[in-house]
Design a protein around this motif. Structure first.
Motif, short mmCIF file in Angstrom:
data_model
loop_
_atom_site.label_atom_id
_atom_site.label_comp_id
_atom_site.label_asym_id
_atom_site.label_seq_id
_atom_site.Cartn_x
_atom_site.Cartn_y
_atom_site.Cartn_z
N LEU A 118 64.20 103.76 52.19
CA LEU A 118 65.09 103.97 53.33
C LEU A 118 65.37 105.47 53.54
N VAL A 119 65.54 106.20 52.43
CA VAL A 119 65.80 107.63 52.54
C VAL A 119 64.58 108.37 53.08
N ASP A 120 63.40 108.03 52.56
CA ASP A 120 62.18 108.72 52.97
C ASP A 120 61.89 108.52 54.45
N TYR A 121 62.19 107.33 54.95
CA TYR A 121 61.82 107.02 56.33
C TYR A 121 63.02 107.10 57.27
N GLU A 122 64.11 107.74 56.77
CA GLU A 122 65.30 108.06 57.57
C GLU A 122 65.92 106.82 58.21
N LEU A 123 66.07 105.79 57.41
CA LEU A 123 66.69 104.55 57.86
C LEU A 123 68.04 104.37 57.17
N ILE A 124 69.02 103.84 57.92
CA ILE A 124 70.38 103.65 57.42
C ILE A 124 70.73 102.17 57.56
N ASP A 125 71.26 101.58 56.49
CA ASP A 125 71.69 100.19 56.55
C ASP A 125 72.88 100.07 57.51
N MET A 126 72.85 99.07 58.41
CA MET A 126 73.92 98.89 59.40
C MET A 126 75.17 98.25 58.81
N GLY A 127 75.09 97.79 57.55
CA GLY A 127 76.23 97.07 57.00
C GLY A 127 76.27 95.64 57.54
N PHE A 128 77.45 95.00 57.47
CA PHE A 128 77.52 93.61 57.92
C PHE A 128 78.95 93.25 58.31
#
Length: 727
Positions: free
Chosen positions: A176-186
């Motif tokens: 997730l860090v490498d591909y610049e993605l952030i978890d949206m949570g829930f």
């Protein structure tokens, strides 16, 4: 550009669900329920394990226009449903992902959506992270990734079972860090998957910074657990805070209410309430008062099932939020079973087409000239007299008792009959198009259903009783002058030139160019008079076997209809019955088989099976048995299917039949189950036809049958003969 901007700035919902198999009807029902509740624009499903052919029917059930599936061998492992009004461009897909662009390139709100299904095996999970790497390298747009990742981010995403490897979770976080993605949570329960031993959050949505800045007020919601062991997740895509409004629901009379003993008392109570004003104004107010009482009564009696459904879903949510305990799994399965039972009960509650047009006075005069004076002075006085209460009451009570008027607007209907004027409120109608085929391509593939006001229904029914003989008299007049020849079934039989039914008509004539032109002129004259135009696309013509092919094509071209070998089924009845009756009526067996296969005998009680056999399985052949003598072998086959369903037979196992079918067909007072012995039932239905021939000898069918089968005797003394009738 403005329309695209408005589209993307509206609330946009995406559902992602690992449904774990879409072949069974329970999962399909659960999907329908989720889509109806959430109204998403995109639906991404993984592990569907369904053939592409099944997806068309599922797409139609949930009301979407398109479907794209990622095939693996012969099954679809992942798919996306979408609406045509939502601009979606699919880029590529594999067994583990489907990639699409949502919106029109160049517009402000366009983004990229990827539905992901992570590799399940631990040793191959690196394939998922490599796939994300490949997709990230192609990203030039705001990016949203959602689905079943088959991995968790940290120990808080897991409860129960052995601890997850720190290295596995670290690889997921690093990806997730490498591909610049952030978890949206829930929002809602943390855990989205569970089994007997553990609960985990495997389903999630991730976003890049561009997407988050564009849709700042978006959120990921964990929906209640359904048929699958995975919870669906809902992504609400929104650039601004959502304004939540409640849409008022239209009143619908529930047919299940009639099964309750208090329903009649509620209606009487509402009707007896005192009102003021003019007479018909009081009628409208009484109906509104009755509606309010019915809704209040419904919320206290029938809405308990909906409340029970919400309580069960609430318990499932609480269960998924708690830390794992050994007894949770059994409780979860029991709640899922209760939820599906509530859903099933709520489901229980809950020829030629004519097109209208204007009227032509010249054509109307042509028909009126053909009408013979049959109305005496006394009859004319009755017809021109004011409409009586008894006429209106008769028309009202001829309507189906449990069909609700929709919309329900009341106005003085006696004025409609006397003045010919109708208010806009009474003339307001809901139109619904019902598909006749799986993939409708033209308007003729849709059946329009008009939901009229009850006042309009009463007025139209009263008027229709007085206007019924225009087309029949026009054809009969031409037949008397020898313009229309008609046909005779035998030398002494009456001439038949037309038969009129509720949803179609049959015209009979000689194979001649002049006769075809005559019939065409008749239909055109009637259409101009009544404003009802014949749908030639769904009309057809049949010729006798001694007519050449060239002659058939020539006459069919004059009529403007299709030439066919035979008309096939009309109202589910075969029009022509040859010598091989088994082939003609063979369509009854697959229809019954399809019904029985759709039920699951293992989960039904004996009483449930008995009810389904009596009320559903043995009902479809009734109409055919009223008209034709079915082969005894076919009756035995239909009974055998019902018998196998009752005793729980399957393809790989035959269970013991503890009683013969003959004994089970006995009345319950004599130790049976009250099932129908179809062959005897068929003979009883045909005996009713014989009674009609004896009691109404002047009817057309009685005259034709007498001329063909019992010319010198009666129905009771007629022999079988060489070519007996099958009816």
């Amino acid at each position: 550009m403005a329309s695209t901007f408005l589209f993307l700035m509206q609330a946009f919902k995406i559902i992602s669900w690992n449904c774990r198999g879409l072949n069974n009807t329970e999962t399909q029902d659960a999907l329908v329920s989720i889509v109806r509740q959430q109204n998403p624009s995109l639906v991404f499903l993984s592990e569907t394990l369904a053939s592409p052919d099944l997806l068309t029917s599922v797409r139609s059930r949930i009301g979407f226009d398109g479907v794209v599936c990622a095939l693996q061998e012969d099954d679809c492992c992942g798919l996306v449903f979408w609406h045509n009004e939502d601009p979606v461009l699919f880029r590529h897909y594999s067994a583990n992902h489907i990639d699409a662009e949502v919106g029109i390139l160049g517009s402000r709100g366009v983004f990229r959506f990827t539905g992901l299904y992570g590799v399940a095996t631990i040793m191959n999970r690196v394939i998922t992270w490599n796939l994300l790497c490949t997709l990230a390298a192609q990203v030039l747009l705001p990016w949203l990734v959602a689905g079943d990742f088959n991995e968790i981010l940290n120990h808080a995403d897991k409860s129960g079972g052995p601890p997850r490897s720190v290295a596995q979770m670290a690889l997921f976080r690093q990806a997730l860090v490498d591909y610049e993605l952030i978890d949206m949570g829930f929002v809602g329960p943390r855990f989205t998957w569970s089994n007997r031993f553990t609960e985990e959050r495997m389903d999630r949505a991730c976003q890049n910074v561009q997407w988050r800045e564009l849709y700042l007020f978006s959120r990921c919601i964990t929906l209640p657990l359904s048929r699958s062991d995975h919870c669906p997740i809902l992504i609400e895509v929104s650039p601004e805070p959502a304004i939540r409004t409640r849409t008022p629901k239209l009143f619908r009379f529930g047919e299940m209410w009639l099964q309750h003993m208090d329903c009649l008392n509620v209606v009487q109570q509402g009707w007896m309430l005192a009102t003021i004003g003019e007479l018909m104004m009081q009628v409208g107010r009484k109906i509104k008062q009755t509606v309010k009482l019915l809704l209040h009564w419904h919320s206290g009696v029938f809405q308990q099932r909906q409340t029970q459904m919400k309580l069960i879903q609430g318990k499932l949510d609480v269960l998924m939020k708690q830390s794992f305990e050994p007894g949770h799994f059994d409780v979860q399965k029991a709640l899922q079973f209760d939820s599906m039972n509530c859903f099933r009960l709520m489901k229980l509650i809950g020829g030629k087409d004519l097109e209208t047009g204007g009227s032509d006075p010249t054509a109307t005069e042509a028909i009126l000239e053909c009408l013979h004076p049959k109305v005496s002075t006394d009859m004319n006085d009755d017809l021109t007299a004011p409409y009586s209460d008894s006429e209106i009451k008769k028309a009202l009570f001829q309507m189906h008792p449990s069909k609700s008027p929709s919309p329900d607007g009341m106005s003085p209907f006696r004025e409609i009959l006397t003045t010919g004027q109708i208010s806009q409120e009474s003339n307001f109608t809901h139109l619904t198009l019902i598909q006749k085929v799986k993939e409708p391509k033209s308007v003729s593939d849709l059946r329009p259903i008009a939901l009229c006001n009850v006042v309009y229904k009463i007025a139209s029914k009263v008027l229709a009783k007085q206007v019924e003989e225009g087309l029949s008299e026009l054809i009969s007049s031409l037949a008397e002058h020898g313009v229309v020849k008609g046909i005779k079934m035998s030398p002494t039989a009456p001439t038949i030139h037309h038969l009129l039914f509720a949803v179609g008509s049959f015209l009979f004539g000689e194979v001649a160019v002049t006769e075809c032109h005559t019939f065409k002129n008749i239909l055109e004259t009637y259409a101009k008079t009544s404003g009802q135009h014949i749908n030639l696309q769904k009309s057809s013509v049949v010729f006798s076997g001694n007519v050449s092919l060239n002659k058939r094509n020539e006459l069919a071209a004059i009529l403007g209809v299709e030439c066919v070998k035979e008309h096939g089924l009309y109202l589910w009845l075969p029009i022509h019955v040859g010598q091989n009756k088994s082939d003609i009526f063979a369509y009854l067996k697959p229809r019954l088989t399809k019904k029985l296969i759709s039920w699951r005998p293992k989960i039904l009680s004996i009483g449930g099976k008995e009810l389904l056999i009596n009320m559903v399985a043995q009902t479809p052949p009734n109409y055919v048995m009223n008209c034709y003598a079915l082969p005894k072998s076919l009756c035995d086959d239909l009974q055998q299917l019902c018998c196998q369903f009752f005793w729980g037979n399957s393809d790989d196992r035959r269970r013991i039949h503890w009683r013969s079918w003959e004994r089970m067909c006995l009345p319950k007072e004599q130790g049976g189950m009250g099932f129908k012995y179809l062959h005897a039932y068929n003979l009883a239905m045909l005996a009713k036809q014989g009674w009609r021939l004896l009691t109404n000898p002047n009817s057309l069918v009685a005259q034709v049958f007498k001329a063909m089968y019992c010319l010198y005797g009666s129905f009771l003394t007629a022999d079988m003969g060489e070519r007996p009738s099958f009816s």
